[in-house]
Design a protein around this motif. Structure first.
Motif, mmCIF file in Angstrom:
data_model
loop_
_atom_site.group_PDB
_atom_site.id
_atom_site.type_symbol
_atom_site.label_atom_id
_atom_site.label_comp_id
_atom_site.label_asym_id
_atom_site.label_seq_id
_atom_site.Cartn_x
_atom_site.Cartn_y
_atom_site.Cartn_z
ATOM 1 N N TYR A 13 0.910 -1.079 0.065
ATOM 2 C CA TYR A 13 -0.040 -0.280 -0.103
ATOM 3 C C TYR A 13 0.787 1.423 -0.009
ATOM 4 O O TYR A 13 1.708 1.522 0.941
ATOM 5 N N LYS A 17 -2.288 5.423 1.083
ATOM 6 C CA LYS A 17 -3.219 4.692 1.384
ATOM 7 C C LYS A 17 -3.253 4.076 2.922
ATOM 8 O O LYS A 17 -3.892 3.298 3.248
ATOM 9 N N THR A 165 -2.308 1.139 8.955
ATOM 10 C CA THR A 165 -3.612 0.691 8.657
ATOM 11 C C THR A 165 -4.154 0.832 7.217
ATOM 12 O O THR A 165 -4.401 2.064 7.005
ATOM 13 N N LYS A 167 -6.228 1.975 4.087
ATOM 14 C CA LYS A 167 -7.532 2.540 4.083
ATOM 15 C C LYS A 167 -8.857 1.513 3.414
ATOM 16 O O LYS A 167 -8.158 0.857 2.635
ATOM 17 N N GLU A 168 -9.758 1.367 4.083
ATOM 18 C CA GLU A 168 -10.703 0.418 3.750
ATOM 19 C C GLU A 168 -10.993 0.109 2.131
ATOM 20 O O GLU A 168 -11.098 -1.058 1.744
ATOM 21 N N ARG A 169 -11.333 1.223 1.579
ATOM 22 C CA ARG A 169 -11.394 1.233 0.053
ATOM 23 C C ARG A 169 -10.445 0.584 -0.681
ATOM 24 O O ARG A 169 -10.646 0.217 -1.792
ATOM 25 N N VAL A 171 -8.510 -2.048 0.421
ATOM 26 C CA VAL A 171 -8.287 -3.603 0.719
ATOM 27 C C VAL A 171 -9.060 -4.392 -0.160
ATOM 28 O O VAL A 171 -10.280 -4.751 0.003
ATOM 29 N N ARG A 172 -8.527 -4.990 -1.271
ATOM 30 C CA ARG A 172 -9.139 -5.646 -2.198
ATOM 31 C C ARG A 172 -8.164 -6.462 -3.085
ATOM 32 O O ARG A 172 -6.863 -6.196 -2.896
#
Length: 199
Positions: A13, A17, A165, A167-169, A171-172
């Motif tokens: 990341y 991010k 950590t 960013k949630e968007r 995490v793919r």
């Protein structure tokens, strides 16, 4: 295999991010215990790790900006350099891996360099398994910056790992290349290796 599944989603990341939180002290202890499992010919541990966090991130960013200023023609900073240093300041944590080579040892310097790189990879793997993200990038510490980092003149940076950590968007899963084009079976002396997995 199911046992490898958690590692197959590992990715990097960029600094932009990564957000707080970063690993706490107990988690860092566990992370560096993992690093101690790195294959290490001669058990030399040819590395040192500098953990930078909190308000010291801004101090590091300022020192890096000054290093850029001294390296650029006329001392004129580029927008890219300024942006990079601002990203450093905003990063929750950095782990800087530095060489601690033993040139007098029978183990070659090449082996020691590879060992240091493997240790950094273990950090990246450990961060992922702990639910954090990392970004391993080249960080060429100039002679002006080495004393700031407590480095000796002969030391080099193996890598600077931005930690936080994701960013949630972001995490793919990523689309990966197949290993088929990179794995071969040795067929004996003078024979051309053949694709291990077939075509």
């Amino acid at each position: 295999m199911e046992s490898l599944a958690p590692l197959l989603s590992r990715r990097s990341y960029s600094r932009k991010k990564l957000i707080h939180p970063a690993p706490n002290d107990q988690e860092l202890q566990s992370l560096f215990e993992l690093v101690m499992t790195t294959p290490d010919h001669g058990n030399l541990k040819p590395w040192r790790f500098l953990v930078v966090k909190g308000e010291k991130m801004q101090v590091l960013a300022d020192a890096t900006l000054e290093m850029y200023r001294r390296q650029l023609p006329g001392g004129v900073l580029t927008e890219k350099a300024r942006r990079s240093c601002q990203e450093i300041a905003n990063t929750p944590m950095m782990i800087i891996a530095v060489t601690d080579l033993k040139p007098e040892h029978d183990v070659s310097l090449w082996d020691q360099w590879l060992c240091g790189g493997a240790a950094v990879q273990n950090i990246m793997t450990g961060l992922h398994l702990m639910g954090y993200g990392g970004f391993w990038y080249t960080f060429l510490a100039g002679d002006e910056l080495k004393p700031v980092l407590g480095m000796q003149p002969e030391d080099q940076v193996l890598g600077a790992i931005s930690v936080g950590t994701p960013k949630e968007r972001f995490v793919r899963p990523l689309e990966r290349k197949s290993p088929h084009d990179y794995c071969f079976e040795w067929q004996g002396l003078g024979k051309k290796p053949t694709p291990y997995f077939g075509k």
